[in-house]
Design an enzyme around this catalytic site. Structure first.
Site, PDB file in Angstrom:
ATOM      1  CB  SER B  45      -1.047  -0.062   1.487  1.00  0.00           C
ATOM      2  OG  SER B  45      -1.926   0.993   0.896  1.00  0.00           O
ATOM      3  CD  GLU B  46      -0.994   3.880  -3.140  1.00  0.00           C
ATOM      4  OE1 GLU B  46      -0.970   2.648  -3.072  1.00  0.00           O
ATOM      5  OE2 GLU B  46      -2.275   4.632  -3.633  1.00  0.00           O
ATOM      6  CG  ASN B  47      -0.651   3.918   3.276  1.00  0.00           C
ATOM      7  OD1 ASN B  47      -0.743   3.024   2.582  1.00  0.00           O
ATOM      8  ND2 ASN B  47      -1.035   3.898   4.657  1.00  0.00           N
ATOM      9  CB  SER B  87       6.036   4.010  -0.400  1.00  0.00           C
ATOM     10  OG  SER B  87       4.740   3.311  -1.107  1.00  0.00           O
TER      11      SER B  87
END
Lengths: 233, 217
Positions: B45-47, B87
């Site tokens: 998840s890019e966070n 990320s």
């Protein structure tokens, strides 16, 4: 040990003025510098240009600064969980620059690392690249993006010490480490301010050199934006 | 015709052992529910999390552990947390093997539009532009037509683009389609859907070669 500790949020925000550019860590409401935001509301500084991935919700996070019409410009990747934001954006009171999330992170990191600009493939061929320099490398096109230039960076960490060393927790880390040392003054608020020497040097995420002021936040609400659970069988 | 879960189920078959996968919001999120359990896959998840697990049990939510949709999540053994620049290094650096995301429009040359409708409130592109600009393997999960019944598979996108020439495959409620140099190539039909139905719902060039098999879900 070079001491970065300040007594409280008010001392931490000394020198904050109208029309300055600020960076705020956080993704959604996770890992936002709640105490610095509350103090900025208190101080009533206006004309702010804010760099933050999101813009909070109506009654929390940067939404609180929007309520007081303290923000002139937002640079973000995703906004609009916030009615007041939408109203100000559509009425033209608020200038909004939307940029790709990875570009936002890298513009912070570039400022931290001393790179004036960098090429990224993100946004090539879209309106994000309009007016920007583009260049081909090995047959692929890239867009030139510039490092941010901000007056203050407000970040939030889990633990820290007076030397300014920081440790983050979970996905509350997000943009916070990338913003440390990316503005002229980095202000870190922590949940736990531990005695110097207690943090294992092997486990420090951000060395104190990137932080100018550190304080223990008085209050962390840590609000959850989308509470999602599963049922026990 | 497939529902959203059906689309997710079909896409799950594209996920291979050893893949790092980024799932967008909406139908893509459902894909995690249908990945075979005899293969090893890690969701990014890019966070800032790799090795995402299911939603937490009630009472175990942690404000410090969320996904890119800001939902509370859990992590699996072997998971890691990292900052946003790291990320997107995973994403732009092509370390993520498969990106699955939704779209408003896809064109026959692989352009995608999924972030902005002029005149409407614009929420932003989030990480979508970084994802589509870099990923080698992008699957779009979407309905074949929009609410007005118009095709979302076009000769050219009419909405502002998210990325150019990047989509490789599309799975809709009607079909599995591959993007080729010559246009949309029909690979599979959804159960109960005819080639004619797909032709009628596709505005861009549709290439139909031989018998088109029905999807196996």
């Amino acid at each position: 040990m070079i001491n970065k500790k300040v007594a409280n949020v008010s001392e931490a925000l000394e020198g904050v003025k109208d029309n300055m550019t600020f960076m705020f860590g956080g993704f959604g409401l996770s890992g936002i510098p709640e105490n610095a935001i509350a103090e900025l509301v208190q101080k009533g500084v206006k004309g702010l240009k804010c760099i933050s991935n999101n813009a909070g919700v109506d009654d929390f996070g940067l939404g609180l600064l929007l309520q007081g019409k303290q923000i002139d410009k937002m640079t973000s990747s995703y906004v609009g969980e916030n009615d007041e934001f939408e109203r100000q954006m559509l009425s033209g009171e608020l200038d909004v620059e939307l940029i790709p999330q990875g570009t936002l992170a890298e513009r912070c990191r570039a400022a931290q690392a001393g790179f004036p600009a960098f090429y990224t493939p993100a946004g090539y061929g879209t309106e994000v690249a309009e007016g920007k320099e583009t260049r081909e490398f090995d047959g692929k096109m890239y867009v030139l993006e510039h490092a941010f230039d901000a007056d203050f960076g407000f970040v939030k960490a889990w633990k820290g010490d007076a030397a300014g060393n920081l440790v983050f927790k979970g996905t509350a880390r997000n943009f916070n480490p990338n913003m440390c040392g990316a503005a002229k003054i980095t202000v870190a608020e922590v949940e736990e301010l531990v005695p110097v020497g207690e943090l294992d040097p092997n486990q420090i995420h951000i060395p104190g050199i990137f932080v100018q002021r550190i304080f223990k936040g008085e209050r962390f609400e840590k609000r959850i934006e989308q509470r999602t659970v599963r049922q026990r069988d | 015709m497939l529902d959203k879960n059906g689309i997710a189920k079909r896409i799950a078959k594209e996920v291979q052992d050893g893949y790092y996968v980024n799932l967008g919001i909406g139908i893509p999120t459902l894909v995690a529910n249908y990945v075979r359990d005899d293969i090893e896959v890690e969701f990014q998840s890019e966070n800032g999390v790799l090795g995402m697990g299911p939603f937490p049990f009630e009472g175990e939510e942690d404000a410090d552990i969320i996904n890119a949709g800001k939902q509370t999540i859990t992590t699996l053994p072997g998971a890691s947390f990292f900052d946003s620049a790291t990320s997107f290094s995973m994403i732009r650096g092509k370390h993520v093997d498969l990106t699955i995301l939704g779209a408003m429009e896809v064109s026959e040359n692989g352009d995608i539009a999924n972030w902005k409708i002029p005149g409407k409130m614009v929420k932003g592109m989030g990480g979508a532009m970084d994802l589509v600009a870099s990923a080698e393997n992008i699957i779009v999960a979407m309905m074949h037509t929009n609410r007005a019944g118009q095709s979302k598979l076009l000769a050219e996108c009419s909405l502002p683009l998210t990325g150019v020439g990047c989509v490789k495959k599309i799975v809709t409620n009607l079909a599995v389609i591959e993007i080729t140099d010559n246009g949309f190539k029909l690979l599979e039909r959804a159960p109960g859907v005819s080639v004619e139905d797909i032709k009628n719902a596709t505005q861009g060039t549709l290439i139909i070669e031989g018998d088109i098999p029905e999807m196996q879900i």
